[in-house]
Write a protein that holds these residues in place. Sequence first.
Motif, PDB file in Angstrom:
ATOM      1  N   VAL A 109       5.054   4.107   6.125  1.00 60.55           N
ATOM      2  CA  VAL A 109       5.245   5.537   6.336  1.00 60.55           C
ATOM      3  C   VAL A 109       5.129   6.222   4.973  1.00 60.55           C
ATOM      4  O   VAL A 109       5.568   5.679   3.953  1.00 60.55           O
ATOM      5  N   ARG A 168       3.110   3.982  10.732  1.00 58.62           N
ATOM      6  CA  ARG A 168       1.891   3.324  11.202  1.00 58.62           C
ATOM      7  C   ARG A 168       2.057   1.808  11.121  1.00 58.62           C
ATOM      8  O   ARG A 168       2.744   1.303  10.241  1.00 58.62           O
ATOM      9  N   ASP A 213       3.317   9.868  10.902  1.00 61.65           N
ATOM     10  CA  ASP A 213       4.064   8.900  11.688  1.00 61.65           C
ATOM     11  C   ASP A 213       4.135   7.555  10.976  1.00 61.65           C
ATOM     12  O   ASP A 213       3.320   7.258  10.103  1.00 61.65           O
TER      13      ASP A 213
END
Length: 132
Positions: free
Chosen positions: A107, A99, A97
């Motif tokens: 990412v 972050r 994901d």
Amino acid sequence: MHLLINIDVDDLARAERFYCQAFGLRPARRIGGGVLELLGAQAPIYLLKKEAGSIGAGTAERSYARHWSPLHCDVVVDDLDAALARALAAGARQEGDVREAGWGRIVQLADPFGHGWCLLQFLGRGYDEIAG
């Protein structure tokens, strides 16, 4: 020091399409039939056509499956979401994901040749937000 970035790929035309579409680089010089210089980053990037299975370092064979290296490149972008969409449309694979951190957003990606990349969007003062 003058830095040059060399990236091994097994398909030069496919790599040119990917890196130009994903990161907005542009082709410059072709050196022989197996090297393409890309410009648009702070350092020139050279795509080097190297066959899978050829010797890469020591006795290790090149593999273009996803691999790990202690060295990777970060691409700093103004808009992480837009940059991620461009990279994915060009053929990158998102690994995890997006972050958030005290300095911004990140990412992780893999390019079509197995190399790891990170997209970073600095927020506020970037790394200065957390530097001592």
